[in-house]
Motif scaffolding. Structure first.
Motif, mmCIF file in Angstrom:
data_model
loop_
_atom_site.group_PDB
_atom_site.id
_atom_site.type_symbol
_atom_site.label_atom_id
_atom_site.label_comp_id
_atom_site.label_asym_id
_atom_site.label_seq_id
_atom_site.Cartn_x
_atom_site.Cartn_y
_atom_site.Cartn_z
ATOM 1 N N ARG A 190 -3.603 -2.471 4.511
ATOM 2 C CA ARG A 190 -3.101 -1.473 5.457
ATOM 3 C C ARG A 190 -2.999 -0.120 4.749
ATOM 4 O O ARG A 190 -2.853 -0.050 3.541
ATOM 5 C CB ARG A 190 -1.720 -1.873 5.983
ATOM 6 N N ASP A 191 -3.042 0.934 5.512
ATOM 7 C CA ASP A 191 -2.903 2.265 4.935
ATOM 8 C C ASP A 191 -1.558 2.827 5.399
ATOM 9 O O ASP A 191 -1.489 3.681 6.276
ATOM 10 C CB ASP A 191 -4.071 3.154 5.401
ATOM 11 N N LEU A 192 -0.501 2.301 4.787
ATOM 12 C CA LEU A 192 0.841 2.666 5.248
ATOM 13 C C LEU A 192 1.280 3.988 4.638
ATOM 14 O O LEU A 192 1.026 4.252 3.468
ATOM 15 C CB LEU A 192 1.847 1.588 4.846
ATOM 16 N N PRO A 193 1.942 4.824 5.437
ATOM 17 C CA PRO A 193 2.515 6.040 4.857
ATOM 18 C C PRO A 193 3.683 5.692 3.945
ATOM 19 O O PRO A 193 4.327 4.666 4.123
ATOM 20 C CB PRO A 193 2.995 6.817 6.083
ATOM 21 N N SER A 239 0.813 -1.227 0.000
ATOM 22 C CA SER A 239 0.000 0.000 0.000
ATOM 23 C C SER A 239 0.842 1.272 0.000
ATOM 24 O O SER A 239 0.375 2.337 -0.394
ATOM 25 C CB SER A 239 -0.952 0.004 1.206
ATOM 26 N N ASP A 240 2.103 1.161 0.412
ATOM 27 C CA ASP A 240 2.967 2.352 0.393
ATOM 28 C C ASP A 240 3.849 2.411 -0.852
ATOM 29 O O ASP A 240 4.762 3.231 -0.935
ATOM 30 C CB ASP A 240 3.825 2.407 1.661
ATOM 31 N N GLY A 241 3.577 1.537 -1.818
ATOM 32 C CA GLY A 241 4.302 1.599 -3.086
ATOM 33 C C GLY A 241 5.513 0.676 -3.171
ATOM 34 O O GLY A 241 6.106 0.532 -4.251
ATOM 35 N N ARG A 242 5.875 0.052 -2.049
ATOM 36 C CA ARG A 242 7.018 -0.869 -2.110
ATOM 37 C C ARG A 242 6.661 -2.115 -2.916
ATOM 38 O O ARG A 242 5.523 -2.561 -2.908
ATOM 39 C CB ARG A 242 7.434 -1.287 -0.689
ATOM 40 N N GLU A 243 7.668 -2.703 -3.548
ATOM 41 C CA GLU A 243 7.438 -3.916 -4.314
ATOM 42 C C GLU A 243 7.401 -5.140 -3.400
ATOM 43 O O GLU A 243 8.183 -5.247 -2.460
ATOM 44 C CB GLU A 243 8.562 -4.126 -5.343
ATOM 45 N N LEU A 244 6.482 -6.047 -3.718
ATOM 46 C CA LEU A 244 6.419 -7.376 -3.103
ATOM 47 C C LEU A 244 6.396 -8.374 -4.247
ATOM 48 O O LEU A 244 5.577 -8.251 -5.166
ATOM 49 C CB LEU A 244 5.156 -7.519 -2.248
ATOM 50 N N ILE A 245 7.296 -9.336 -4.204
ATOM 51 C CA ILE A 245 7.415 -10.297 -5.299
ATOM 52 C C ILE A 245 7.231 -11.703 -4.738
ATOM 53 O O ILE A 245 7.951 -12.125 -3.829
ATOM 54 C CB ILE A 245 8.795 -10.179 -5.978
#
Ligand code: ZN
Ligand code: ZN
Length: 350
Positions: A39-42, A17-23
């Protein structure tokens, strides 16, 4: 190129949700990997700076934001477990997974200073690298190779360092079995030193220092722990750590992506065997640092020889090797256990 992705992992790239990649790296096809991070992560804000020490010429990464990271959460709060909505939302939205890789939420390196990834070895919180099935370790080898190739293609990346910190004694902040990958924008000092030695050796002899050291270890055999068709595991002649196991390919291979499928198969078996031997030495799991030394992204590929080093810190039941005055202050290692004795113990001859 060799048909190395055998068995083939299915790779699915998603975003948290914060734009990080999950692979996700799945061992079998057909998994739905569309579960969204609820989640609403900053957005991750990093303040990493790369600072060069004028006295040593070496770099330090200053990353003040990491002080707030999660430290040894209770097992029911582990952020690496699969998510169980609505109450248990973790870094991995899926209900289950095989191997998952994501960008560290509290990275030392980010943006201009590189990238930090977490490699989760299993969805089983209570397992460990050494207790995983060989097939899973084989998958992890493929994941390391895939990440090395992908991160090495990113602009500015000079070195991809895959490693595992195991045990609170080594500073682990999460018990869940996982490793890390740091993609550096420079070649770290230890790797730079090894490359300088290899380059000088090649210049004067025309050979590879790692190939020749391996040949000597195999001929002498006193420090060899186990050996297969493609790899030998041994305690190096001048090992620094109480129990140091170097797992070295017989072929002059620069990095993980260059390993063949057959080599990866054997590597998974030998890796599990060696971690099992370390865990079996004393009371309880052995704390260790597992480091992959491989070719840098740029110059030095021809001189580099892949090496997996397991640096185990427990020297006797309840006794740890501490990096104190001579090691931390002077950079001069004192090893209290002879490598020949350590190898004999790891062979089960105690
Ligand atoms: Zn967990
Ligand atoms: Zn070599």
């Amino acid at each position: 190129m060799d048909p190395v992705m055998d068995p083939v992992l299915t790779r699915t790239v998603t975003k948290l949700s914060d734009g990080r990649e999950l692979i996700y790296y799945d061992e079998t096809p057909g998994h739905d990997r569309s579960a969204a991070d609820q989640r609403d992560l900053p957005t991750v804000s990093t303040t990493s700076q790369l600072r060069r020490d004028p006295l040593t010429g070496e770099f330090t990464t200053v990353a003040g934001h990491r002080q707030d990271r999660i430290f040894l959460p209770a097992a029911d709060q582990c952020p690496l477990d699969p998510s169980r909505p609505p109450g248990r939302l973790t870094e991995i939205p899926a209900a289950d997974y095989d191997v998952a890789v994501f960008e560290n939420r509290f990275p030392s390196l980010a943006g201009d200073t590189g990238r930090c990834e977490v490699v989760v070895f299993s969805s089983d919180h209570g397992s460990s690298f050494g207790s995983l099935p060989v097939a899973r370790i084989r998958s992890i080898v493929d994941v390391w190779a895939d990440r090395t190739a992908e991160l090495g293609q990113r602009p500015g990346i000079e070195y991809v360092y895959c490693f595992e910190n195991r045990g609170v004694e080594v500073g682990v902040t999460l018990h869940h079995p996982h490793g890390q990958i740091y993609a550096f924008t420079y070649v770290p000092p230890r790797m730079r030193k090894m490359l300088e030695v290899a380059t000088a050796y090649h210049g004067s002899t025309g050979g590879c220092v790692a190939c020749d050291a391996l040949a000597e270890e195999r001929a002498e055999a006193a420090r060899v722990i186990t050996s297969g068709r493609y790899f030998t595991a041994y305690v190096p002649y001048a090992g620094r750590w109480p129990f140091q196991v170097d797992i070295v390919p017989h072929r002059h291979v620069p990095d993980l992506p260059a390993l063949t499928a057959a080599e990866r198969d054997e590597l998974a078996e030998i890796g599990k065997d060696c971690v099992g031997r370390l865990d079996g030495l004393f009371d309880g799991p052995m704390p260790y640092i597992g480091s992959w030394y491989q070719a840098p992204v740029g110059a030095g590929r021809a001189e580099s020889h892949l090496r997996w080093q397991l640096a185990a810190l427990r020297r006797a039941p309840g006794k740890l090797k501490h990096l104190a005055g001579t090691e931390s202050g002077a950079g001069a290692f004192m090893n209290d256990i002879g490598p020949e004795r350590a190898a004999a113990m790891l062979r089960g001859e105690q």
